[in-house]
Design a protein around this motif. Structure first.
Motif, PDB file in Angstrom:
ATOM      1  N   ARG A  74      40.614   5.709  35.641  1.00  0.00           N
ATOM      2  CA  ARG A  74      40.714   4.652  34.594  1.00  0.00           C
ATOM      3  C   ARG A  74      39.655   3.611  34.318  1.00  0.00           C
ATOM      4  N   LEU A  75      38.924   3.266  35.817  1.00  0.00           N
ATOM      5  CA  LEU A  75      38.038   2.004  35.388  1.00  0.00           C
ATOM      6  C   LEU A  75      36.855   2.528  34.927  1.00  0.00           C
ATOM      7  N   PHE A  76      36.635   3.951  35.308  1.00  0.00           N
ATOM      8  CA  PHE A  76      35.238   4.413  35.099  1.00  0.00           C
ATOM      9  C   PHE A  76      34.991   4.907  33.592  1.00  0.00           C
ATOM     10  N   GLU A  77      36.320   4.793  32.922  1.00  0.00           N
ATOM     11  CA  GLU A  77      36.378   5.314  31.216  1.00  0.00           C
ATOM     12  C   GLU A  77      35.405   4.264  30.642  1.00  0.00           C
ATOM     13  N   THR A  78      35.334   3.111  31.087  1.00  0.00           N
ATOM     14  CA  THR A  78      34.490   1.933  30.491  1.00  0.00           C
ATOM     15  C   THR A  78      33.038   2.175  30.578  1.00  0.00           C
ATOM     16  N   VAL A  79      32.583   2.783  31.734  1.00  0.00           N
ATOM     17  CA  VAL A  79      30.965   3.067  31.766  1.00  0.00           C
ATOM     18  C   VAL A  79      30.887   4.312  30.908  1.00  0.00           C
ATOM     19  N   ALA A  80      31.712   5.417  31.072  1.00  0.00           N
ATOM     20  CA  ALA A  80      31.676   6.326  30.070  1.00  0.00           C
ATOM     21  C   ALA A  80      31.315   5.978  28.693  1.00  0.00           C
ATOM     22  N   ARG A  81      32.301   5.124  28.185  1.00  0.00           N
ATOM     23  CA  ARG A  81      32.568   4.844  26.994  1.00  0.00           C
ATOM     24  C   ARG A  81      31.285   4.125  26.514  1.00  0.00           C
ATOM     25  N   ALA A  82      30.450   3.511  27.522  1.00  0.00           N
ATOM     26  CA  ALA A  82      29.316   2.437  27.100  1.00  0.00           C
ATOM     27  C   ALA A  82      27.950   3.742  27.110  1.00  0.00           C
ATOM     28  N   VAL A  83      28.020   4.644  27.881  1.00  0.00           N
ATOM     29  CA  VAL A  83      27.235   5.727  27.934  1.00  0.00           C
ATOM     30  C   VAL A  83      27.104   6.431  26.399  1.00  0.00           C
ATOM     31  N   GLU A  84      28.469   6.867  26.172  1.00  0.00           N
ATOM     32  CA  GLU A  84      28.641   7.525  24.852  1.00  0.00           C
ATOM     33  C   GLU A  84      28.287   6.699  23.559  1.00  0.00           C
ATOM     34  N   GLU A  85      28.195   5.597  23.743  1.00  0.00           N
ATOM     35  CA  GLU A  85      27.684   4.744  22.479  1.00  0.00           C
ATOM     36  C   GLU A  85      26.189   4.839  22.370  1.00  0.00           C
ATOM     37  N   LEU A  86      25.475   5.123  23.188  1.00  0.00           N
ATOM     38  CA  LEU A  86      24.087   5.623  23.163  1.00  0.00           C
ATOM     39  C   LEU A  86      23.525   6.984  23.047  1.00  0.00           C
ATOM     40  N   VAL A  87      24.250   7.902  23.888  1.00  0.00           N
ATOM     41  CA  VAL A  87      24.022   9.182  24.075  1.00  0.00           C
ATOM     42  C   VAL A  87      24.989   9.962  23.794  1.00  0.00           C
ATOM     43  N   VAL A  88      24.674  11.213  22.964  1.00  0.00           N
ATOM     44  CA  VAL A  88      25.660  12.234  22.855  1.00  0.00           C
ATOM     45  C   VAL A  88      25.825  13.383  23.769  1.00  0.00           C
ATOM     46  N   GLY A  89      26.900  13.899  23.966  1.00  0.00           N
ATOM     47  CA  GLY A  89      27.298  14.889  25.151  1.00  0.00           C
ATOM     48  C   GLY A  89      27.411  14.427  26.487  1.00  0.00           C
ATOM     49  N   VAL A  90      28.191  13.249  26.392  1.00  0.00           N
ATOM     50  CA  VAL A  90      28.513  12.850  27.907  1.00  0.00           C
ATOM     51  C   VAL A  90      29.451  13.590  28.519  1.00  0.00           C
ATOM     52  N   GLU A  91      29.179  14.003  29.756  1.00  0.00           N
ATOM     53  CA  GLU A  91      30.032  14.766  30.666  1.00  0.00           C
ATOM     54  C   GLU A  91      30.234  13.872  32.183  1.00  0.00           C
ATOM     55  N   VAL A  92      31.797  13.783  32.301  1.00  0.00           N
ATOM     56  CA  VAL A  92      31.894  13.261  33.380  1.00  0.00           C
ATOM     57  C   VAL A  92      32.019  14.107  34.477  1.00  0.00           C
ATOM     58  N   VAL A  93      31.110  14.110  35.508  1.00  0.00           N
ATOM     59  CA  VAL A  93      31.397  14.817  36.648  1.00  0.00           C
ATOM     60  C   VAL A  93      32.182  14.383  37.565  1.00  0.00           C
ATOM     61  N   ARG A 289      36.997  14.114  25.974  1.00  0.00           N
ATOM     62  CA  ARG A 289      36.013  13.815  27.136  1.00  0.00           C
ATOM     63  C   ARG A 289      35.849  15.011  27.651  1.00  0.00           C
ATOM     64  N   VAL A 290      34.766  15.295  28.142  1.00  0.00           N
ATOM     65  CA  VAL A 290      34.136  16.416  28.766  1.00  0.00           C
ATOM     66  C   VAL A 290      34.193  16.055  30.024  1.00  0.00           C
ATOM     67  N   TRP A 291      34.589  17.173  31.221  1.00  0.00           N
ATOM     68  CA  TRP A 291      34.421  16.887  32.553  1.00  0.00           C
ATOM     69  C   TRP A 291      33.386  18.035  33.127  1.00  0.00           C
ATOM     70  N   ARG A 292      32.461  17.647  33.755  1.00  0.00           N
ATOM     71  CA  ARG A 292      31.722  19.025  34.320  1.00  0.00           C
ATOM     72  C   ARG A 292      31.837  18.999  35.851  1.00  0.00           C
ATOM     73  N   CYS A 293      31.840  20.032  36.464  1.00  0.00           N
ATOM     74  CA  CYS A 293      32.202  20.384  37.627  1.00  0.00           C
ATOM     75  C   CYS A 293      31.262  21.309  38.377  1.00  0.00           C
ATOM     76  N   ALA A 294      31.184  20.826  39.683  1.00  0.00           N
ATOM     77  CA  ALA A 294      30.106  21.464  40.446  1.00  0.00           C
ATOM     78  C   ALA A 294      30.587  22.861  40.965  1.00  0.00           C
ATOM     79  N   GLU A 295      31.976  23.027  41.036  1.00  0.00           N
ATOM     80  CA  GLU A 295      32.633  24.126  41.492  1.00  0.00           C
ATOM     81  C   GLU A 295      33.783  24.653  40.274  1.00  0.00           C
ATOM     82  N   PRO A 296      33.858  26.073  40.161  1.00  0.00           N
ATOM     83  CA  PRO A 296      34.866  26.438  39.230  1.00  0.00           C
ATOM     84  C   PRO A 296      36.285  25.797  39.359  1.00  0.00           C
TER      85      PRO A 296
END
Length: 519
Positions: A74-93, A289-296
């Motif tokens: 929940r709190l990390f959404e603020t960080v992801a949103r800040a990155v998304e304002e500058l760069v497209v294709g943000v993926e939360v790992v 939002r797109v979530w990237r995962c190291a494992e399937p």
């Protein structure tokens, strides 16, 4: 790939929620062990994996928090949103780490160094947290580059990884701690030393997990790309009436939707490594939002990420949260791997080392879908399973939790039960405790004082109309004039020694009962 990493994010999020300044040492615990701690706590000797008692002995003023993935997301959404304002294709790992493609953004901002400076300043201004950025080829190398603050040139990923310690294989969520420890004990101290082994030797000795880790140590991707178009009918969508505006309801619905999504992919021989979570509110607002995962992803993994994302949306700050409930949710596989990526070698069994045969695994999956369907009809309480909770005795710790929920007592809950019975627990816990009487060597009843001591060493017990000598005993005190006392009894009618768990309440007229039997 560019990775932006917020150090010690679980500790940062916990402190921010509780209003604790980061100048104070902070640690987050799960199952009584440290999973994250602040830099101040590390300076006092606290380390990841350390037990709570040891951590607090090294740092008495340590602020203790329970792990909460929903809070972190929940709190990390603020960080992801800040990155998304500058760069497209943000993926939360995972909460604390985001990944973005670097080539287009670097060209737009005038180079990678300029892009990194802009991102760090943006996150600090919008989210008020510190972050580090790294660039390399592949998610694993880019994540380590972010931890070390490196911008690795193309083609130099293997050289960057070579001197790093072998323990770096154990990234959060990968469960490679055992493999990293084994490699270290075999003398492979660095990733470069491990990468220098022949792949066929790694496969014969360490199995599929070792092969995947070996690819990472060589600077390659964990899985080769899937060079085929994704079928269009693999996405799963659901319409909610009434719209979802509560986290608990959304979490429950996410379990069923996650199981359906995973089953659809499995039926077509696929697994998902990048999950797109898209929603439309009742007022027509578009969320995604797109979530990237190291494992399937597993069904639980899908449900967790949907729940985390709902917490981020519904508990955002005023002005950032949606103005209405979510009316439509769509799960879309942004990246697929072949189903064989989920299969393990023959040396670990067809079911991934669980001890089940393939038919048993299929039956288990079918049963899981059936349980989810029953819960959909009757509610979460329609299917219950056993779990452990807090309590002094083994019977008190038993809980019935909704199927699919994972309940483990956190550090705060564990602390409430000081004096509880330690392991091992009795093999048999009686539904109805047996009345008993315990006497000392003088024949006087044994009780428990207000100062948490037995009035005399137990010498003899009367149980079921039979008197038996007590050969050994120990006591754990669960409050004033209450104690649980494991007793080793001499042979009775069957001439066999027996160990039982007894509960004593009171001093002047103590009441003894036998709660369980040890094997």
């Amino acid at each position: 790939m560019l990775v932006l990493w917020c150090p010690d994010w679980p500790a940062v999020a916990a402190a921010a929620t509780a209003g604790v300044p980061l100048v104070r040492p902070v640690a987050v615990f799960s199952a009584n062990r440290v999973v994250a701690c602040s830099a101040v706590a590390r300076g006092r000797g606290v380390r990841r994996g350390m037990r709570r008692r040891e951590a607090q002995s090294r740092c008495p003023d340590l602020a203790v928090f329970t792990a909460d993935d929903g809070r972190d997301a929940r709190l990390f959404e603020t960080v992801a949103r800040a990155v998304e304002e500058l760069v497209v294709g943000v993926e939360v790992v995972r909460p604390g780490v985001v990944a973005v493609p670097v080539s287009g953004a670097a060209g737009y901002f005038g180079g990678e160094h300029r892009l990194v400076e802009t991102l760090v300043d943006k996150v600090a201004a919008d989210a008020g947290v510190e972050c580090q950025v790294g660039v390399s080829e592949g998610l694993f190398a880019a994540t380590l580059a972010a931890r070390y603050g490196e911008l690795v040139e193309p083609g130099e990923g293997a050289e960057f990884l070579a001197p790093l310690p072998i323990r770096e294989l154990d990234q959060p969520g990968t469960e490679r701690a055992g493999l990293a420890d084994l490699l270290g004990r075999l003398g492979l101290r660095t990733l470069g030393a491990f990468a220098g082994l022949a792949e066929r030797d790694v496969a014969s000795r360490f199995g599929l997990d070792g092969v995947l880790a070996h690819r990472l140590a060589r600077g390659r991707s964990e899985r080769p790309p899937l060079r085929r178009a994704s079928p269009e009918d693999l996405a799963v969508a659901e319409i909610f009436d009434p719209p979802l505006d509560r986290i608990d309801v959304a979490a429950f619905r996410a379990k069923g939707l996650g199981a359906k999504f995973h089953a659809r992919l499995a039926d077509r021989g696929f697994a998902c490594t990048r999950l797109g979570v898209y929603a439309v509110t009742e007022e027509g607002e578009q969320l995604g939002r797109v979530w990237r995962c190291a494992e399937p992803l597993t069904p639980h993994g899908v449900a967790d990420r949907v729940r985390w994302q709902f917490e981020s949306w519904l508990r955002a700050a005023p002005g950032e949260r949606p103005t209405a409930g979510v009316a439509r949710l769509r799960l879309e596989p942004e990246e697929l791997v072949e189903g064989r990526s989920l299969q393990l070698g023959l040396w670990r069994g067809r079911s991934g080392g669980t001890g089940l045969e393939e038919d048993d695994v299929v039956a288990t999956e079918r049963a899981g879908r059936a349980f989810a369907r029953v819960q959909g009809l009757l509610g979460p309480e329609g299917v219950l399973t056993a779990g452990l909770g807090g309590g002094f005795g083994p019977a008190e710790r038993a809980r019935k939790v909704p199927w699919g929920d994972r309940h483990e007592p956190g550090p705060a809950e564990e602390a409430r039960w000081r004096g509880r019975l330690p392991s091992p627990s009795p093999a048999t816990v009686l539904e109805r405790p047996l009345p008993a009487q315990v006497f000392d060597a003088e024949g006087n009843p044994v009780g428990v004082t207000a100062r948490r001591r037995v009035t005399a060493p137990p010498h003899r017990i009367s149980l079921g109309g039979e008197d038996r000598d007590i050969l050994g005993w120990a006591a754990w005190y669960a409050g004033d004039r209450r104690a649980r006392v494991p007793l080793l009894l001499a042979g009775g009618r069957d001439e066999n020694e027996e160990a039982v768990l007894a509960l004593c309440v009171g001093t002047e007229n103590p009441v003894w009962t036998v709660e369980g039997m040890y094997d």
